[in-house]
Structures are given as structure tokens and as C-alpha cells.
Design a protein around this motif. Structure first.
Motif, PDB file in Angstrom:
ATOM      1  N   GLU A  45       0.825  -1.215   0.000  1.00  0.00           N
ATOM      2  CA  GLU A  45       0.000   0.000   0.000  1.00  0.00           C
ATOM      3  C   GLU A  45       0.853   1.256   0.000  1.00  0.00           C
ATOM      4  OE1 GLU A  45       0.143  -1.835   2.824  1.00  0.00           O
ATOM      5  OE2 GLU A  45      -1.163  -3.452   2.141  1.00  0.00           O
ATOM      6  N   LEU A  61       9.935   6.270   0.715  1.00  0.00           N
ATOM      7  CA  LEU A  61      10.617   5.364  -0.201  1.00  0.00           C
ATOM      8  C   LEU A  61      12.056   5.826  -0.411  1.00  0.00           C
ATOM      9  CD1 LEU A  61       7.921   4.879  -2.978  1.00  0.00           C
ATOM     10  CD2 LEU A  61       8.501   3.335  -1.096  1.00  0.00           C
ATOM     11  N   LYS A  63       9.303  -7.514 -12.940  1.00  0.00           N
ATOM     12  CA  LYS A  63       8.913  -6.198 -13.392  1.00  0.00           C
ATOM     13  C   LYS A  63      10.156  -5.364 -13.641  1.00  0.00           C
ATOM     14  CE  LYS A  63       5.742  -2.886 -11.515  1.00  0.00           C
ATOM     15  NZ  LYS A  63       4.950  -2.534 -10.344  1.00  0.00           N
ATOM     16  N   PRO A  74      12.751   0.828 -11.671  1.00  0.00           N
ATOM     17  CA  PRO A  74      13.535   1.138 -10.483  1.00  0.00           C
ATOM     18  C   PRO A  74      13.074   0.330  -9.263  1.00  0.00           C
ATOM     19  CG  PRO A  74      11.947   2.878 -10.896  1.00  0.00           C
ATOM     20  CD  PRO A  74      11.850   1.930 -12.054  1.00  0.00           C
ATOM     21  N   ARG A 126      -1.515 -10.551  -2.480  1.00  0.00           N
ATOM     22  CA  ARG A 126      -0.369  -9.667  -2.577  1.00  0.00           C
ATOM     23  C   ARG A 126      -0.080  -9.003  -1.234  1.00  0.00           C
ATOM     24  NH1 ARG A 126       0.356  -4.132  -5.942  1.00  0.00           N
ATOM     25  NH2 ARG A 126       2.583  -3.933  -5.543  1.00  0.00           N
ATOM     26  N   GLY A 168      16.971   5.658 -12.034  1.00  0.00           N
ATOM     27  CA  GLY A 168      15.937   5.153 -12.936  1.00  0.00           C
ATOM     28  C   GLY A 168      14.598   5.839 -12.756  1.00  0.00           C
ATOM     29  N   ILE A 169      14.616   7.033 -12.199  1.00  0.00           N
ATOM     30  CA  ILE A 169      13.342   7.744 -12.018  1.00  0.00           C
ATOM     31  C   ILE A 169      13.429   9.130 -12.639  1.00  0.00           C
ATOM     32  CG2 ILE A 169      12.663   6.503  -9.929  1.00  0.00           C
ATOM     33  CD1 ILE A 169      13.678   8.882  -8.304  1.00  0.00           C
ATOM     34  N   GLN A 170      12.282   9.747 -12.790  1.00  0.00           N
ATOM     35  CA  GLN A 170      12.235  11.128 -13.271  1.00  0.00           C
ATOM     36  C   GLN A 170      11.017  11.801 -12.657  1.00  0.00           C
ATOM     37  OE1 GLN A 170      11.832  10.799 -17.520  1.00  0.00           O
ATOM     38  NE2 GLN A 170       9.861   9.764 -17.407  1.00  0.00           N
ATOM     39  N   ALA A 171      11.018  13.127 -12.706  1.00  0.00           N
ATOM     40  CA  ALA A 171       9.857  13.860 -12.213  1.00  0.00           C
ATOM     41  C   ALA A 171       8.673  13.560 -13.114  1.00  0.00           C
ATOM     42  CB  ALA A 171      10.158  15.354 -12.187  1.00  0.00           C
ATOM     43  N   LYS A 172       7.490  13.496 -12.518  1.00  0.00           N
ATOM     44  CA  LYS A 172       6.306  13.225 -13.323  1.00  0.00           C
ATOM     45  C   LYS A 172       5.698  14.536 -13.782  1.00  0.00           C
ATOM     46  CE  LYS A 172       1.994  10.721 -13.350  1.00  0.00           C
ATOM     47  NZ  LYS A 172       2.218   9.748 -14.405  1.00  0.00           N
ATOM     48  N   ASP A 188       4.506   0.380  -7.157  1.00  0.00           N
ATOM     49  CA  ASP A 188       3.478   0.693  -8.157  1.00  0.00           C
ATOM     50  C   ASP A 188       3.570   2.136  -8.646  1.00  0.00           C
ATOM     51  OD1 ASP A 188       2.433  -1.780  -8.149  1.00  0.00           O
ATOM     52  OD2 ASP A 188       0.706  -1.304  -6.880  1.00  0.00           O
ATOM     53  N   VAL A 240       1.662   4.622  -6.604  1.00  0.00           N
ATOM     54  CA  VAL A 240       2.293   5.067  -5.365  1.00  0.00           C
ATOM     55  C   VAL A 240       3.365   6.109  -5.675  1.00  0.00           C
ATOM     56  CG1 VAL A 240       3.725   4.337  -3.414  1.00  0.00           C
ATOM     57  CG2 VAL A 240       1.787   2.921  -4.133  1.00  0.00           C
ATOM     58  N   LEU A 241       4.167   5.822  -6.720  1.00  0.00           N
ATOM     59  CA  LEU A 241       5.219   6.779  -7.095  1.00  0.00           C
ATOM     60  C   LEU A 241       4.632   8.145  -7.405  1.00  0.00           C
ATOM     61  CD1 LEU A 241       7.657   4.693  -9.334  1.00  0.00           C
ATOM     62  CD2 LEU A 241       7.777   5.185  -6.884  1.00  0.00           C
ATOM     63  N   GLU A 242       3.439   8.113  -8.025  1.00  0.00           N
ATOM     64  CA  GLU A 242       2.806   9.365  -8.425  1.00  0.00           C
ATOM     65  C   GLU A 242       2.601  10.301  -7.232  1.00  0.00           C
ATOM     66  OE1 GLU A 242      -1.013  10.668 -11.206  1.00  0.00           O
ATOM     67  OE2 GLU A 242      -0.585   8.567 -10.763  1.00  0.00           O
ATOM     68  N   TYR A 253       4.533  10.840  -4.994  1.00  0.00           N
ATOM     69  CA  TYR A 253       5.789  11.535  -4.728  1.00  0.00           C
ATOM     70  C   TYR A 253       6.189  12.426  -5.904  1.00  0.00           C
ATOM     71  CZ  TYR A 253       6.146   8.029  -1.053  1.00  0.00           C
ATOM     72  OH  TYR A 253       5.902   7.248   0.037  1.00  0.00           O
ATOM     73  N   GLY A 254       5.342  12.458  -6.927  1.00  0.00           N
ATOM     74  CA  GLY A 254       5.649  13.270  -8.093  1.00  0.00           C
ATOM     75  C   GLY A 254       6.745  12.692  -8.958  1.00  0.00           C
ATOM     76  N   ILE A 255       6.970  11.389  -8.873  1.00  0.00           N
ATOM     77  CA  ILE A 255       8.008  10.768  -9.699  1.00  0.00           C
ATOM     78  C   ILE A 255       7.441   9.589 -10.479  1.00  0.00           C
ATOM     79  CG2 ILE A 255       9.933  11.448  -8.227  1.00  0.00           C
ATOM     80  CD1 ILE A 255       9.904   8.650  -7.013  1.00  0.00           C
ATOM     81  N   GLN A 256       8.183   9.138 -11.456  1.00  0.00           N
ATOM     82  CA  GLN A 256       7.805   7.949 -12.221  1.00  0.00           C
ATOM     83  C   GLN A 256       9.072   7.248 -12.686  1.00  0.00           C
ATOM     84  OE1 GLN A 256       5.517   9.521 -15.461  1.00  0.00           O
ATOM     85  NE2 GLN A 256       7.270  10.525 -16.419  1.00  0.00           N
ATOM     86  N   ALA A 257       8.909   6.005 -13.075  1.00  0.00           N
ATOM     87  CA  ALA A 257      10.053   5.273 -13.610  1.00  0.00           C
ATOM     88  C   ALA A 257      10.470   5.910 -14.930  1.00  0.00           C
ATOM     89  CB  ALA A 257       9.692   3.813 -13.812  1.00  0.00           C
ATOM     90  N   LYS A 258      11.785   5.929 -15.189  1.00  0.00           N
ATOM     91  CA  LYS A 258      12.247   6.509 -16.438  1.00  0.00           C
ATOM     92  C   LYS A 258      12.354   5.419 -17.502  1.00  0.00           C
ATOM     93  CE  LYS A 258      15.816   9.375 -18.415  1.00  0.00           C
ATOM     94  NZ  LYS A 258      15.075  10.570 -18.786  1.00  0.00           N
TER      95      LYS A 258
END
Lengths: 656, 656
Positions: free
Chosen positions: A202, A208, A227, A230, A581, A652-656, B644, B647-649, B651-656
Motif C-alpha cells: 500500500e 521510499l 517487473k 527502479p 499480494r 531510474g526515475i524522473q519527475a512526473k 506501483d 504510489v510513485l505518483e 511523490y511526483g516521480i515515475q520510472a524513467k
């Protein structure tokens, strides 16, 4: 030395980094016994100077206290020496200086209480170790005009010069040392548990921690994650699972740690995103019953109770010089809710709630029972302190409660005529008389609040419980220590909470209408209620949970844990209805229970809150060296802060 | 109780959660003095059972040791009781049982050394508290066939049942307690510093912690970040800045903490992404010079040295029963590099490097000097232990070194004929004779390694230093304790490191060819070298840094810090040539220095490494309750793991 000092006043130079004599004493450690001694002191110059032609006074502060320096410049002083000493007059306040001088006893009428209050130091020479800017953001020694909190937080290193704050840090260190000493005596091992832990499905309230791609790659290789993308650790909200696994291992049978915990929730007053708890766990704790028929503590975990009481008693004795009772009071959740309308009642004052079920007419009583409720009241008597009665009249009424002032005309009918009771009756309901007045012996001029609550109680407080505290706060703020005594610490254990709840709104976004655990899913049921658990009568099951309450504040909570894998699985699957899960994140714990886990239990005490009580401050920020705001920002270190896209890419992340 | 136990063997049931008697003793705490006592023990059944018709033996283990249980089933035992006790034979190993029995002294010839070795417990009854699965992944008590590390890591809670690991955790807790006790005696305050700190512009080796958007929003509001997007904390690599700010505050003049630190670098053997250091800092430390002319410790920070020596002596006395010398040996970096070819020399054995500069012919000497180098050698004598000479012959030669075996024909010419010296000469250079043999008195059969090094030395080791350790390792592995003694702990302080370096490859990706700090940019220069610093002769400046070395391992390092804002600014700007953005992350520290910061210094000791030495294990994973692999993965908690997108969203981030 002096020539050097003077040079520094005019040209900021590196030369003051040269060797200097070691300080011989702390400013606050000098007293009458040092009369006549030559001393070397190092400290900060305070602004409260008294300068005159012949005799000047400079207070010098270090972390142990303040000493008065005396500079003599009269005719009987060597002119060259006087000239050199006079340079001190130009040193900016809050500069760090090293002084040499002679301790002298003060005249009897000039002695102050407190550290170094009996003496002064006749200055012989000084070295300026490090001059302070003349334009400091604020003067920490100015207790009359304390700077606003934003400014003090930004320049925390200046604010920490305030003796109040440095005393808090000193006390915190002392209490931590006492706590460790007691637990060490009781054979507890201090064990460090991971701060980089696993994220839960959750992700609620977690922080994180992304890992760099190279680490991610090998981790993915090692764990066959299907999967791509990152990978993350999460910071623990508490070391609950590691400490239970330690108990399962049997390698450590008594664990403790002053554990840093993390919770990503903002908007709650006086919460910190990172906080410290005194965390402990014991193997082979009792499961209740067998100790003493008279003991109101009927659940298990006596061993935890025993050591916590020793620990708290030791702290209060050492820090507060207060001898606490040998045993702390114990009250069940139901009793606490019934008598005080709170699961963390402030028992320093009486003002108890009275259940009116026994005096209701049969029709209304039946209507209430059918809706799973009861009705109760809280009364303030005209015979009490008149100022207290005034406070009761001035006190706003909780939205779910009704306030009734007793007069000669409504003395026998107030309850029946109350809105609450009327609402229970059909339109044509006749007034059949009730004996509430007999039960309470109310007199004209008394004040009564009346309200309904769930029966059995649910949640953490009732309308009358909140009314009770509201009135107490108002009375306390008006200084009514007779009706609302606040000096003595009242420790109280609250036990036998319901194990499962529908009533926790905080948890509902995860529970989605399912049962949730009142505390956490590892809490054991009372052994007497195990049959009810397996029979599906979840609302009847009491948990082996215990909260430690001080003056109406929860300062800790713990429980006996489930050690039977089948029982834990039943709770996950049948009661909490976790999906596969959700359950899989507990697989290691379930397996550990299957490896012959011992019965075990523990507790966590909120160390920041405990210290704020011991330091008599309302904000836990006052007992933390570098706190954050309630929004989680740190204006000293300027965090959190943005990070370059190029750096984020490594994770492996970027701003959304 | 017994009926219950048997029921459990057949049908796993919740009933074993009912109350049970409290254990009266630990298994390992029983001895001859308990002869005849009735005891209640709780523990884990070990597999080493000896079952026979009349008399069976079951070892029972808890965290304090193992006790032998004796079950008597002969003709003289009540048949019903015998039948009930026989049920123990069916209990799976590693199950948790509660037993009642009578302590009996063993026959003299059956007594074992160690805890509870003198006694056995005659079983009267038992309760199965929690049965273990019959198919455990491995048996922790099987010390003959230890499971592979992957399996043991995944089921760490089983592995921690190994007495070796639980003893390590016990020792770690004991040492932590001693350390805290010593520091408390010396007036140090334990202060917790933030774990959620500020990211640095480079983000090197840091762990980032994204914050949720709501917190980010208010943070952005508060700090006027012009850049939209997610905000991050970073986990500290050490509490360096917070502890210096504490000293600047003056509110705490002696700080310590067993601090968790974080470093995101993988691929280094035996590194953990989180580790613990004994971290301390003191205000008003000396700046050198003034103590004792004979003292080889010529820099400042004597106060730090004093308290660390007390602390280490106390630990070694309590844990190892070894009385360490009153003062630890001190050696400058230059001397360590010259004599041992290492900045953390293992001084348990001699095998010293000899500089050949004095015996070189003038031409070669000049050529070397011009290139900033010198030439040196390491010799093994035929007169030493023949096995040691064998080891020297078998030992691979470092790539930058040349090995020469001395014979009767090359005894006077080996140096001049060495490749290294030849390379210095022009093609037509004549052999002008050299006296290397006189200096070393080499004999046929001796072995010599010869190599060049920078002069003055740079970096952490030289070719001959590495050769020396390579030879020592080989000799040690062949059990040569006379030439390479390894039993005694040799503590050594290394001081007077160069303050700045070009030679640290780890730092070069940040320095980009600029000078970098040998340790960190807050280290103070030796006061004698301050003029050289400001004159721009950076290579000449020695730092007031000290490393504590034990048997060739660096177990800690610290320094006196810069307390003069102008000097710190000069180092940032003029030496390290930080750009404005890099420098701005130190603004709060620079300002704190301007507020009258006292001279201060401290140290950090690697607690995990220290414990691995005290526990005589080569891996720090053996002294950490829940360690990670060197790749940073945790196969017990299954972290790091994917998260997921939803969840990342938050934090304002996403996988690149």
C-alpha cells in the motif's frame, strides 16, 4: 596572547588558530570552593555587560552555565595591562573567548542562585578565539524578546545557545542513559535493525528510497523480479517486524533499541517525519491469568509491564525527584471509555461520566439498546469552586452533546425533556417520569452535559470525554488547581482494547470497509477470546494490547504478539481479508512463526513525547536538536530540495 | 499441561496460547549450585538426542546456552508419567517447549566445560509452546554442515539461532554499553541528529528520499524553490555537518552518537549500504604544540585522542581481557608510507621498507629527484625462518615492483642492474658502482623487492607496501606466527596527512582535476602550515587529521575542524574551487562559523568493523542482526523492490 587578540579585532586573521591553553573549568562548574584559584575558561561573551570606569562586568557563558568576569581598570591597575584588557570592550557579543583569571567569592549580598552564582572571575588576560559577526540574526540570550520560531529554526545553531534548549538536550541524553542502564540491568540486548527496509504494497505513510540502477540491476538479478524499472527500499515506521523476527530466532530473548522511525504524513500538529521510540521486545512473556487473581492486569505481557514500570520510576526519580508508586494503575478500555470517555484518560482529576441507562424509562431504554447505544452525562455542581462553575458556563459545548442548566423548574424533568431523549420517542410519547435526579442528586444551579455513545464503546473518545477535557483545559488555563490538579504525574495502563475495529478512520482507506486491527495485525487475542475469534465473533475479541498513558497523553503502547502461524494466517486471511499480494509481504514472518517462535511481546514508548513532558514543553521540537516543521521542512539544512534530472536518472526515475 | 501438548502434536491448535508458567532460569545459567532445584525452562529442542529404552537425553537451547534434559522411562517410573513424557520423542526439533524438572549434578566424568556443563535436568513434565515445521530450510545447530550463505541470509531468523551469531550480537550490545558508559563519564551528551537530511548538488553516493506532493507543496511554499517538481531529502553519509553545528551552537560541548550512516555504493566487498559509527565531537580541542615536546602527536585534537584511547582500552579490557598500553603509538603519514608503504600500516610485524636514495649513484639520484620519486626496497633474509623464505619465493610480485634473488654473482650489482635503475639511465650510461649491498648487508639467498614511489608519498599505499602485506598474508596463511605475529592488537595513530590531494581516484569524478580534500573539506590545516595554505603552497599543507589503525585496518578517523569562516571560505573557493552552487550547500555551516564557533574536532569509529575484529570474523555481516549483501539486497525482507506507479505518483516521480 593579548597582542594577538587585538590584532584580530582589527583584521580578521587566521592566526587565532594557533595553539591556546586548554580550559581548566566550565563556567558553570565554579563555586565558592574555587575561591582564589587561577582558572582558564572558554565561552561566549553575553551582551549583558556593565561597563564603568573602574569596574566592568562581562558575563561569559558555556554549555554548563554563566560566570561573571570582572575587569578592573582603576588607577591602581598597571596602565599597559588595563589597556590590553580594555580591548575586551570591543569584542562583539557571542564571540568565543578564552580568559585567564582568578576566582573570587562575591560579597554575600551579590550572590545569585544557580551555577557559579557565588563567585566571579577577576580577569587577568584574554584571547579572542573566534569573533562573532556584529549583525547576528538574533541574540539567543535575549529571553525577553525571543525571536520568532521561523528565524530561530533557520539559525538553530544560535537558538541552541538558549540555556532552556541546551538543558533539554542535556536532560534527553541523561534519560536515554538511564533507560539503557535499566534495560541493560534486565538483560536486554541493544540490537540495531535495518533502516533501509521493504516497502509495503500500500505504501501508506512510508518514505521510499530509490536505489541506483546498478544496485537495482543486481537486486533484480538476485530476486527474479519480473517487473522492469527502479527498485526501492522503504524507511520503517517502526522496527516491528525485525524485532519480532529477532524473538523468533531465539538468538536474542530480550531486545531493545532507541529506534529512529519514519512516517510520511504532514498536517498533524507537532509530528515529526522522523521520531525516536524506546523499543523493546521479550520472548516467553506470559499469556495472562496465572499471576494474581486480584491484579486488574488480566492479559499477558506482565514482564513488559514490570520492566517499563521500573524504567519509568527510575527516570522520574532521577530527573524529577519524584517517587512514583510501585505499581501503576490499570484500567480496561471499556472502563476508561465509560468513566472518562477516552482511551487515554487524564486521571489527575475526577469529573467522571455517569451512565444514565439505569434511570431511563423502559421505552427510551429499549430504543437506545436497539440502536446499540447508551446515554450518559457529566455534571458540574454549584457546590464546587464558583470559578469552576463559571468556567463550566463559559465552556463551549461539544457538537454531539447537550448542555442543560438545572433550575428549580427542570430539576426533575431535565433528562426527559432533553433533545436526546425526545428524539427517541414517537411524536405522541408521554412523559412517564424518570429518576435521573435521584441518581445524581442534582440541585438548581448545577450544570449537566448529556450525550449518547456507542455501547460497547468504539474508537478513542466520546462526546462527553471531549467535553470533560475541554472543561479541564479551560479550568487549567484559569489556574484552578483545586478542581483540576495538574502537578502530579498520573501513570495509567489501559488494557483489553477490542482487537479489531471498524471505527478507525485513519485506517479505513486501507481497510476499505473490512475489519482493521485496532493496533497492528500481530497483536494476540486475549486467550479467553480465542474461541470467539475462530467462531467469527470478531467484535467480541479483546486484544492483549496495553497503552501507557500519562496525564491523558499516550506515551507508549505494546502487546503480546501472535506466535502461532495458523492463528496469524487466520487473522490475515479470515479477519482482515488481505489479498494474496498484501499477505505475501508477511510471508517471512509467517514462516518464522512456523520455526518454533516463542510467545513474545513488547512495547514502544514515544521518546520525544516523553522528553517533552519531562522538559515541560508543549512542543517536541524543543527536545530535538534539529527538528523539522510540522510540514516536514528543515529551514536550517534547506530540505527537502529539488534534485537534478541527471541525478534522478541514476536511480531510474524522473519527475512526473 | 501434557494432555494439551499431545493434542497439539496431532492437531495444530490455538490452545497452546493459554497461560503457561514463567521460566525460572535460563538454560545456560544453571550450574552445580542449583543441584536439586526444581526449575522451569523454556527453549528450543536440539536434534542431538540420545534415545534409549531407559534413559534418553534431549539438549534444550535458549539464548544463554544449552541444558541436557534427561528422560527416565525405565521400569521404576510410573507408567502414566512415562507415557506422557514419551510424547517428547515426537516433538519436531527446533520446537519451543517449556519443561519442568529437577537439576542434578552430572557424574564427574560427564561434565562438560561451558554454561550448564556440570548439570542435567531430570524432566518431570513438558508443554509444547510452539511446534516447528518438520521441514526447516536448514538446521542451525548443524555446525558440521553449515548451510550456504544465501540460504542462511534468506532465513536469517533461523541462522541467528547459531550460538556464534547470537554471541556476536550479545558482544555488540555489551561493547555499545561500554562505549556509552565511557563517553557518559567524560561528560559527552548523546544527541540524535537528522536521518532525513539535505541532498548535495553532486548527489554522489547518497540515498535520496522523495517526499509526498503535499509536503513538497508546502516546502516549496516555505523555501521559494523556483523549480517545480518533486523534492527530496537525502540520507546522511555521516552526521558531520549536524555535529559541527552542535559545536558551533555551544549548547553542547561534547557530543556523541552511535550513528547510522548511509552510502549508496555497491560492488565493494563487505560494505553495507547502512552502517554504524561511534561518532563524537568536542568543543575547545587543542590546536597542537603546547602539550609535550616529546609527544609524537604534534597536531591538535589531543582531547579526542585521550578519550578514544580510554574507550578502546576499556573495551579491550572488558571483552578481550587484554590490557592495552597507556598510550597508543603515533606515526606521521610520511613515516608510515616510508617505513611500511601504507597509511594504515600493520605494525604487528617488522619487515620494513628501506629507502635506497642514499646509495644511488648521483646521476640516477638526480633523475629520480627530478621526476619527484625515490626508490626503495623490501628484503627477506635467508637467515630468517626457512618456511618464510619459501613463502617469499612463492609470493607473487606486485606489478610495479621487481623481485631480485641475490646470488654470489649479483650481490654487489643487483641494484644497478635492476630494470628500475636501468630505465633511469641513458643508453650509454656506465656502471659507476653503488653501495646498496653495504646498506643492506645482503647475502646470497636473500630476496629483495625494489620499486619506485612518489616522494613525498601520495595516496594510501605503495607497491612495496602492498608487497609487504601480500607476503604477510601468505606467511600468515601458512601459520608462520614467528615472522608474522598476529595475536596482539597493535593500535596506531597515523597523523599529519596531506590536507589536499590529487591522488584520490574515488574523489576525482567530483574534483574534475581540481584539488580535493584528503578527508573532508572541514579538516583544519596544521597551524604551522597556515601560511603555506594562504600562500597557495597547497601540497605542503598537512591536515590536523588522525586515523586510528588496528593491525593494518583503519577503524576510525577524525580531525580538528576549521572554525574560522574566512579560512573555510578560502578552502572552498581558492583551494577546492567550488562553484557557487556547490558552495551554497555549505552556507549554513559558513554562517554558523561566523557566530563565534569554538575550535572543535572529533572522530568517527567504524562500529561494525570494530565488532567484526572483536568477534574474530572477517565479515561485518556476522555482527549485524539483519545485514544486506554487498550488492545491497536483503533476501529476508525482499528489498529493494518495485513500487506501483500509482504510489510513485504521490511523490511526483515515475520510472524513467
Amino acid at each position: 596572547m593579548l597582542a594577538l587578540a587585538r590584532r584580530l579585532l582589527h583584521a580578521r586573521s587566521y592566526a587565532h588558530s594557533a595553539p591556546y591553553p586548554r580550559p581548566s573549568h566550565h563556567c558553570g562548574a565554579l563555586d565558592a570552593r574555587h575561591d582564589g584559584a587561577r582558572v582558564v575558561l572558554a565561552g561566549w561573551l553575553l551582551p549583558h555587560r556593565k561597563v564603568s570606569k573602574a569596574l566592568s562586568f562581562f558575563p561569559l557563558r558555556d554549555s554548563h552555565g554563566t560566570t561573571q568576569l570582572v575587569v578592573q581598570l582603576g588607577a591602581d591597575v598597571d596602565p599597559k595591562a588595563a589597556h590590553e584588557l580594555a580591548a575586551l570592550f570591543d569584542v562583539p557579543v557571542e564571540s568565543t573567548v578564552l580568559v585567564e583569571g582568578e576566582v573570587r567569592l562575591r560579597p554575600q549580598n551579590q550572590r545569585r542562585p544557580g551555577p557559579a552564582g557565588d563567585i566571579e572571575v577577576q580577569l587577568k588576560s584574554f584571547t579572542l578565539l573566534n569573533p562573532a559577526d556584529r549583525n547576528l540574526p538574533f541574540l539567543p540570550s535575549d529571553t525577553q524578546n525571543t525571536a520568532n520560531e521561523d528565524l530561530r529554526t533557520q539559525y538553530r545553531y544560535l537558538d541552541l545557545r538558549r540555556s532552556q534548549l541546551s538543558a533539554n538536550l542535556r536532560k534527553r541524553s541523561k534519560v536515554a542513559h538511564i533507560v539503557r542502564g535499566v534495560l541493560n540491568e534486565h538483560d536486554f540486548l541493544e540490537v540495531e535493525t535495518p533502516i533501509l527496509l521493504k516497502s509495503t504494497p500500500e505504501g501508506a505513510r512510508e518514505f521510499l528510497v530509490p536505489t541506483r540502477t546498478s544496485a537495482s540491476a543486481s537486486a533484480r538479478l538476485a530476486s527474479d523480479h519480473d517487473k522492469p524499472g527502479p527498485l526501492f527500499y522503504a524507511l520503517p515506521q517502526s522496527p516491528q517486524q525485525p524485532k519480532q523476527l529477532l524473538m523468533c530466532s531465539g538468538g536474542v530473548d530480550r531486545y531493545y533499541q532507541l529506534a529512529r522511525c519514519f512516517r510520511d504524513e504532514d498536517g498533524r500538529k507537532d509530528r515529526q517525519p522522523e521520531f525516536t521510540q524506546i523499543d523493546l521486545e521479550m520472548a516467553f512473556v506470559s499469556w495472562g491469568g496465572a499471576v494474581d487473581g486480584e491484579d486488574p492486569w488480566r492479559i499477558g505481557g506482565h514482564e513488559v509491564r514490570d520492566v517499563v514500570e521500573v524504567l519509568i520510576r527510575r527516570v522520574w526519580s532521577a530527573v524529577e525527584n519524584v517517587a512514583l508508586p510501585d505499581r501503576f494503575r490499570v484500567m480496561t478500555y471499556n472502563e476508561a471509555m465509560r468513566r472518562f470517555g477516552s482511551d487515554k484518560p487524564d486521571t489527575r482529576f475526577a469529573l467522571e461520566i455517569v451512565d444514565l441507562g439505569s434511570v431511563l424509562p423502559p421505552y427510551e431504554l429499549t430504543a437506545l439498546r436497539n440502536s446499540g447505544e447508551t446515554i450518559e452525562c457529566l455534571a458540574v455542581r454549584r457546590s464546587q469552586d464558583p470559578e469552576f462553575v463559571d468556567a463550566a458556563l463559559a465552556c463551549p459545548t461539544e457538537s454531539d452533546a447537550e448542555r442543560i442548566e438545572i433550575t428549580s423548574s427542570n430539576a426533575s424533568s431535565w433528562l426527559l425533556n432533553s433533545h436526546l431523549l425526545r428524539a427517541l420517542r414517537p411524536e405522541d410519547g408521554s412523559d412517564r417520569g424518570a429518576s435521573a435526579v435521584d441518581l445524581l442528586s442534582l440541585q438548581p444551579g448545577d450544570i449537566v452535559w448529556v450525550a449518547k455513545r456507542r455501547d460497547p464503546p468504539q474508537g478513542g473518545s466520546t462526546a462527553l470525554g471531549r467535553q470533560r477535557l475541554r472543561l479541564a483545559d479551560l479550568a487549567e488555563s484559569r489556574g484552578m488547581s483545586r478542581e483540576i490538579p495538574t502537578s502530579d504525574p498520573h501513570f495509567l495502563w489501559v488494557t483489553e482494547f477490542p482487537l479489531f475495529t471498524h471505527a478507525d478512520h485513519d485506517k479505513d482507506f486501507l481497510a476499505k470497509g473490512r475489519w482493521s486491527s485496532s493496533h497492528h495485525p500481530f497483536t494476540a487475542p486475549a486467550w479467553q477470546d480465542i474461541e470467539a475469534l475462530y467462531a467469527g465473533r470478531f467484535s467480541e475479541v479483546r486484544g492483549q494490547h496495553y497503552d501507557l498513558v500519562l496525564n491523558g497523553m499516550e506515551i507508549g503502547g505494546g502487546s503480546v504478539r501472535v506466535h502461532d502461524a495458523a492463528m496469524q494466517d487466520f487473522i490475515f486471511s479470515q479477519v482482515l481479508q488481505l489479498n494474496d499480494r498484501e499477505k505475501s509481504s508477511f510471508n517471512h514472518l509467517l514462516h518464522a512463526l512456523k520455526c518454533g517462535a516463542p510467545p513474545h511481546g513488547g512495547i514502544a514508548l514515544g521518546f520525544d513525547r516523553l522528553m517533552s513532558i519531562l522538559c515541560k514543553t508543549t512542543s517536541i521540537r524543543d527536545v530535538i536538536a534539529f527538528p523539522k516543521t510540522s510540514a516536514g521542512t528543515d529551514s536550517l539544512f534547506k530540505s527537502p530540495s529539488p534534485v537534478d534530472a541527471g541525478v534522478l536518472e541514476q536511480y531510474g526515475i524522473q519527475a512526473k
